[in-house]
Every structure is written in C-alpha cells, then in structure tokens.
Scaffold this motif. Structure first.
Motif, PDB file in Angstrom:
ATOM      1  N   PRO A 281     -41.338  -3.223  -8.578  1.00  0.00           N
ATOM      2  CA  PRO A 281     -41.557  -3.075 -10.027  1.00  0.00           C
ATOM      3  C   PRO A 281     -40.265  -3.251 -10.809  1.00  0.00           C
ATOM      4  O   PRO A 281     -39.172  -2.955 -10.303  1.00  0.00           O
ATOM      5  CB  PRO A 281     -42.087  -1.636 -10.155  1.00  0.00           C
ATOM      6  N   PRO A 282     -40.355  -3.744 -12.043  1.00  0.00           N
ATOM      7  CA  PRO A 282     -39.157  -3.912 -12.890  1.00  0.00           C
ATOM      8  C   PRO A 282     -38.633  -2.556 -13.355  1.00  0.00           C
ATOM      9  O   PRO A 282     -38.994  -2.065 -14.432  1.00  0.00           O
ATOM     10  CB  PRO A 282     -39.670  -4.760 -14.060  1.00  0.00           C
ATOM     11  N   VAL A 283     -37.782  -1.940 -12.530  1.00  0.00           N
ATOM     12  CA  VAL A 283     -37.393  -0.537 -12.713  1.00  0.00           C
ATOM     13  C   VAL A 283     -36.727  -0.305 -14.059  1.00  0.00           C
ATOM     14  O   VAL A 283     -37.043   0.662 -14.759  1.00  0.00           O
ATOM     15  CB  VAL A 283     -36.465  -0.096 -11.567  1.00  0.00           C
ATOM     16  N   ARG A 284     -35.786  -1.167 -14.426  1.00  0.00           N
ATOM     17  CA  ARG A 284     -35.063  -0.918 -15.674  1.00  0.00           C
ATOM     18  C   ARG A 284     -35.985  -1.016 -16.890  1.00  0.00           C
ATOM     19  O   ARG A 284     -35.907  -0.211 -17.816  1.00  0.00           O
ATOM     20  CB  ARG A 284     -33.908  -1.914 -15.808  1.00  0.00           C
ATOM     21  N   MET A 285     -36.861  -1.991 -16.884  1.00  0.00           N
ATOM     22  CA  MET A 285     -37.815  -2.108 -17.983  1.00  0.00           C
ATOM     23  C   MET A 285     -38.728  -0.890 -18.033  1.00  0.00           C
ATOM     24  O   MET A 285     -39.037  -0.371 -19.116  1.00  0.00           O
ATOM     25  CB  MET A 285     -38.639  -3.387 -17.820  1.00  0.00           C
ATOM     26  N   ILE A 286     -39.145  -0.399 -16.871  1.00  0.00           N
ATOM     27  CA  ILE A 286     -39.994   0.795 -16.805  1.00  0.00           C
ATOM     28  C   ILE A 286     -39.256   2.001 -17.378  1.00  0.00           C
ATOM     29  O   ILE A 286     -39.827   2.804 -18.132  1.00  0.00           O
ATOM     30  CB  ILE A 286     -40.433   1.051 -15.353  1.00  0.00           C
ATOM     31  N   ALA A 287     -37.965   2.147 -17.028  1.00  0.00           N
ATOM     32  CA  ALA A 287     -37.185   3.281 -17.523  1.00  0.00           C
ATOM     33  C   ALA A 287     -37.046   3.238 -19.043  1.00  0.00           C
ATOM     34  O   ALA A 287     -37.208   4.267 -19.726  1.00  0.00           O
ATOM     35  CB  ALA A 287     -35.809   3.292 -16.866  1.00  0.00           C
ATOM     36  N   VAL A 288     -36.767   2.050 -19.594  1.00  0.00           N
ATOM     37  CA  VAL A 288     -36.620   1.915 -21.044  1.00  0.00           C
ATOM     38  C   VAL A 288     -37.944   2.194 -21.749  1.00  0.00           C
ATOM     39  O   VAL A 288     -37.998   2.914 -22.755  1.00  0.00           O
ATOM     40  CB  VAL A 288     -36.098   0.516 -21.399  1.00  0.00           C
ATOM     41  N   ALA A 289     -39.050   1.630 -21.226  1.00  0.00           N
ATOM     42  CA  ALA A 289     -40.365   1.852 -21.827  1.00  0.00           C
ATOM     43  C   ALA A 289     -40.741   3.327 -21.784  1.00  0.00           C
ATOM     44  O   ALA A 289     -41.272   3.879 -22.754  1.00  0.00           O
ATOM     45  CB  ALA A 289     -41.423   1.009 -21.113  1.00  0.00           C
TER      46      ALA A 289
ATOM     47  N   GLY B  36     -41.404   5.696 -25.027  1.00  0.00           N
ATOM     48  CA  GLY B  36     -42.683   6.385 -25.112  1.00  0.00           C
ATOM     49  C   GLY B  36     -42.504   7.888 -25.199  1.00  0.00           C
ATOM     50  O   GLY B  36     -43.206   8.576 -25.962  1.00  0.00           O
ATOM     51  N   LEU B  37     -41.548   8.438 -24.440  1.00  0.00           N
ATOM     52  CA  LEU B  37     -41.253   9.870 -24.475  1.00  0.00           C
ATOM     53  C   LEU B  37     -40.809  10.296 -25.864  1.00  0.00           C
ATOM     54  O   LEU B  37     -41.275  11.312 -26.405  1.00  0.00           O
ATOM     55  CB  LEU B  37     -40.171  10.191 -23.450  1.00  0.00           C
TER      56      LEU B  37
ATOM     57  N   LEU C 156     -46.858  -1.340 -20.204  1.00  0.00           N
ATOM     58  CA  LEU C 156     -47.812  -0.550 -20.977  1.00  0.00           C
ATOM     59  C   LEU C 156     -48.119   0.789 -20.306  1.00  0.00           C
ATOM     60  O   LEU C 156     -48.261   1.821 -20.980  1.00  0.00           O
ATOM     61  CB  LEU C 156     -49.103  -1.340 -21.174  1.00  0.00           C
ATOM     62  N   LEU C 157     -48.223   0.781 -18.968  1.00  0.00           N
ATOM     63  CA  LEU C 157     -48.518   2.023 -18.245  1.00  0.00           C
ATOM     64  C   LEU C 157     -47.458   3.069 -18.516  1.00  0.00           C
ATOM     65  O   LEU C 157     -47.778   4.225 -18.855  1.00  0.00           O
ATOM     66  CB  LEU C 157     -48.617   1.735 -16.754  1.00  0.00           C
ATOM     67  N   PHE C 158     -46.197   2.694 -18.416  1.00  0.00           N
ATOM     68  CA  PHE C 158     -45.138   3.698 -18.520  1.00  0.00           C
ATOM     69  C   PHE C 158     -44.793   4.057 -19.952  1.00  0.00           C
ATOM     70  O   PHE C 158     -44.317   5.171 -20.205  1.00  0.00           O
ATOM     71  CB  PHE C 158     -43.904   3.233 -17.743  1.00  0.00           C
ATOM     72  N   ILE C 159     -45.052   3.178 -20.895  1.00  0.00           N
ATOM     73  CA  ILE C 159     -44.835   3.590 -22.275  1.00  0.00           C
ATOM     74  C   ILE C 159     -45.913   4.595 -22.698  1.00  0.00           C
ATOM     75  O   ILE C 159     -45.650   5.543 -23.439  1.00  0.00           O
ATOM     76  CB  ILE C 159     -44.785   2.377 -23.227  1.00  0.00           C
ATOM     77  N   GLN C 160     -47.134   4.436 -22.178  1.00  0.00           N
ATOM     78  CA  GLN C 160     -48.190   5.409 -22.469  1.00  0.00           C
ATOM     79  C   GLN C 160     -47.966   6.717 -21.718  1.00  0.00           C
ATOM     80  O   GLN C 160     -48.200   7.801 -22.265  1.00  0.00           O
ATOM     81  CB  GLN C 160     -49.554   4.818 -22.100  1.00  0.00           C
ATOM     82  N   LEU C 161     -47.509   6.633 -20.473  1.00  0.00           N
ATOM     83  CA  LEU C 161     -47.194   7.860 -19.739  1.00  0.00           C
ATOM     84  C   LEU C 161     -46.064   8.622 -20.422  1.00  0.00           C
ATOM     85  O   LEU C 161     -46.083   9.858 -20.491  1.00  0.00           O
ATOM     86  CB  LEU C 161     -46.793   7.518 -18.303  1.00  0.00           C
ATOM     87  N   GLY C 162     -45.078   7.893 -20.934  1.00  0.00           N
ATOM     88  CA  GLY C 162     -44.001   8.541 -21.666  1.00  0.00           C
ATOM     89  C   GLY C 162     -44.510   9.255 -22.908  1.00  0.00           C
ATOM     90  O   GLY C 162     -44.094  10.379 -23.208  1.00  0.00           O
TER      91      GLY C 162
END
Length: 388
Positions: free
Chosen positions: A117-125, A129-130, A243-249
């Motif tokens: 998975p694109p880890v850095r993009m996930i962390a930023v998203a 989101g948080l 989208l998954l991680f911005i919503q989870l945030g």
C-alpha cells in the motif's frame, strides 16, 4: 437513493418509534452508496491524469455549490425529492462520461496488485481526515440562524478552496509537498484558532478549516493518477486506499473530539484543546517540509508539470531535476546534457558564455552526485526504468 430519502423525508425520518431504525438504515445505505459513487468517479478521473482530474474536480465543485444554493430556494418537499434523486443523476452522468474515456486493457483491470500500500499517502490522508473529524466533533452548537450562515460559509469555502488549488497548481505550479504542508495544513490550523470564540468567529473558523480541507482533498485527487502511473497499478486500487483512510481518520477524530468535549467545562478548556491541535498540526507541517521529504517520493512532483511532460524522458528528467534541486537555468542545461549535447552546443543554444556553461555543468554534476556526462545519462535512464 433510498438511504438519502430515508434521511431527508419527514414522513420517514419521523416515523414514530421506528425513527431510529429508519435513520440507521438510511445512514448505512447512504454511506455505502456514496462510497461506491465517489470511488467510481475518482477512478475515472484518475485515468485521465492529474491535470484533467484537477480541472474536472474544480468544475464539479463549482456546479455542486451552485446547485446547493438553488436547492435552498425551493420548497422543502421539492428539495428533498431532488436530493433523493441526486445519486441517480450522478450515476447517469458517470455512465455517459465513461463512454468517452478509453478503457485500460483487460489484463490490467483484472490484475492482482502485488505492490505494498502507498504508506505515505495513507499517512497524509489519515492525518487530514483526523483533523477534519476533530473539527467536526468540537464544533459547539449554534442557533438556527447561525446554522444557515455556517452552511453558506462552508459552501463559499469549498468554492474558494477549489479556485485556490487551481491557481496554485496551474499558475504557480507548486509541488505536492508544498501544496499539502505549506498551504492546506496551515489553513486547517487557522480554523482551530477561531474555535474557542463565540459567534460569529467560531462559525468563520469552521469555514476556514473547510477551505483548507477542501484544498487538500483536491490535492489528494490529483495525487492518485500520479501514484497509479508510477506504481503501474490500477487507479481504483490507489483511490480506495486514499478514501478508506481519510474516512477512518474522520471517524477516529470525531470520536476523540466527542470524548474530549465531555471533559471541557469552559472556554479556557476549549482554548487549550484548540491550541494543542494547532501546535500539533504546525509541527507536522514544519517537520514534513524540513526533513527532506521534498527530495524523495512524490512530494517534489508538480502535478501540472508532470501532466505537461510529453514523454517518459521528460517525466523522468523532471523528477530527477526536482530531486536534485536544480535551478531553472540548470534544468535547461541538464536536459541538453542528457541528450548528449556538448558545451559548445549548449552555449549556442542558450546564448550564454562558456564559463557560465562550465559553472552550470559543475553544479549539476555536484547536485546529481555524478562525475561525467555519461554518468548523468545513465542516471536518467535508471530513473526512467524505476516504477514508483
């Protein structure tokens, strides 16, 4: 459509003892349906490249803002009916628009992605989101009159954010790191600055935060096609992770804010929480820009410049030049060197002196950590072959 209708229509939303069941079912249906629609649109836009993704996203948000203002002028029953049919209208537009977009090969569509998975993009998203979830959770209740004003200000903020991202990407051609950490994050932090205050300042604060969040959201949409192309993976795969991680945030942020809000007893407590959030956001922004992240990964990429590159050679050269922090004149010399041109040709082409050419070449070799023109060409070929 059914979920939207259940949430908006009075006859269903106020269905006596079954109201909560109807509301819960409507929320689940709306959430699932909205997620599917957004993923489909995002995947379609991502297949068009970053420039067209930004253009279409900005146009869509401007139309959405205009539609919102027009719907507010209608009667409640008519407005609810239109809102309920909006998902169908969206999917109709999607099916019509999709016909004009070339489909990728079947082997690409059905390929199993083996990339991590694109880890850095996930962390930023997740972080954005948080922040958005915390803001939504900490918003203090306001009167009915202020709710209307807050909604209108949020629409203005969405339009403003859309136009701002278009200007900073198209005119100033900023890279992803500076779009994210130099503009979007400080704007979201500024929203928390107003939060402990009373009307109208706290209402203005939510609009400022919305401005920054909407700005980042379009940055995220522009990032998806870049990551998809560099990793050679389906655009939908990258879109779903983002989208998954911005919503989870958002979910985690709203829960944390609700728990914190129950412990706040006065305005001083809210001010301390806001100050902590602002401090944390700005520290993240300074750390991200100061630790050299702009010289690695996708952060240094300018989305519009990447889209304008007409060949793999130009794209790879642009990435390498940005990573080495070459000046505009050095970039011109760099591309001529990469094409095998000698100093005499460069001097004639760029109308500069021989000593100036020598100085630029020496600086380029030093920044690229090479010692000859052939090593520079080999480095560019290696950059072209790397799948990011």
């Amino acid at each position: 459509m059914l979920g939207t209708l259940a949430l908006s229509h009075d006859a269903l939303a106020l269905a006596g003892t079954a109201a909560w069941s109807v509301y819960l079912a409507g929320s689940l249906l709306t959430g699932i349906g909205s997620g599917i629609v957004v993923v489909l649109w995002a995947e379609l836009f991502a297949s068009l490249g970053p420039k067209r993704t930004v253009h279409y996203s900005v146009i869509a948000l401007l139309f959405a803002a205009l539609a919102y203002l027009l719907i507010r002028l209608l009667s409640n029953d008519v407005a609810q009916l239109i809102v309920a049919f909006l998902p169908c209208i969206s999917m109709g537009c999607f099916l019509h628009f999709k016909q004009s977009v070339p489909r990728p090969p079947r082997r690409t569509r059905n390929a199993r992605v083996k990339e991590r998975p694109p880890v850095r993009m996930i962390a930023v998203a997740s972080f954005f989101g948080l922040s958005f979830g915390i803001m939504k959770g900490l918003i203090a209740p306001v009167g009915d009159d202020w709710i209307v004003i807050r909604d209108i200000l949020n629409i203005v903020a969405i339009v403003g954010g859309s136009l701002a991202i278009f200007i900073t990407m198209s005119v100033y051609k900023m890279d992803f790191d500076h779009l994210t950490y130099q503009i979007a994050l400080p704007l979201m932090a500024a929203g928390f600055l107003f939060l402990p205050l009373h009307e109208p300042w706290n209402v203005i604060g939510t609009a400022v935060h919305q401005f920054g969040y909407q700005y980042f959201y379009i940055v995220l949409w522009a990032l998806w096609p870049v990551l998809s192309a560099r990793r050679n993976v389906p655009a939908g795969w990258v879109v779903c992770w983002g989208l998954l991680f911005i919503q989870l945030g958002q979910f985690v942020g709203s829960i944390a804010a609700s728990c914190t809000l129950s412990l706040i007893e006065d305005d001083l407590g809210m001010a301390m929480v806001s100050a902590f959030v602002i401090f944390f956001i700005l520290i993240i922004a300074l750390f991200a820009l100061g630790n050299g992240s702009t010289s690695t990964g996708w952060g240094f990429v300018k989305p519009m410049e990447e889209a304008d590159a007409t060949s793999n050679f130009e794209k790879a050269g642009t990435r390498l030049a940005r990573r080495c922090h070459l000046s505009p004149r050095e970039i011109e010399v760099f591309f001529l060197l990469a094409k095998g041109r000698n100093r005499a040709y460069i001097r004639e082409e760029l109308v500069i002196g021989d000593e100036t050419v020598k100085s630029h070449v020496k600086s380029i070799y030093r920044k690229a950590n090479v010692h000859s023109q052939q090593e520079l060409i080999d480095l560019l070929e290696q950059e072209s072959s790397i799948e990011k």
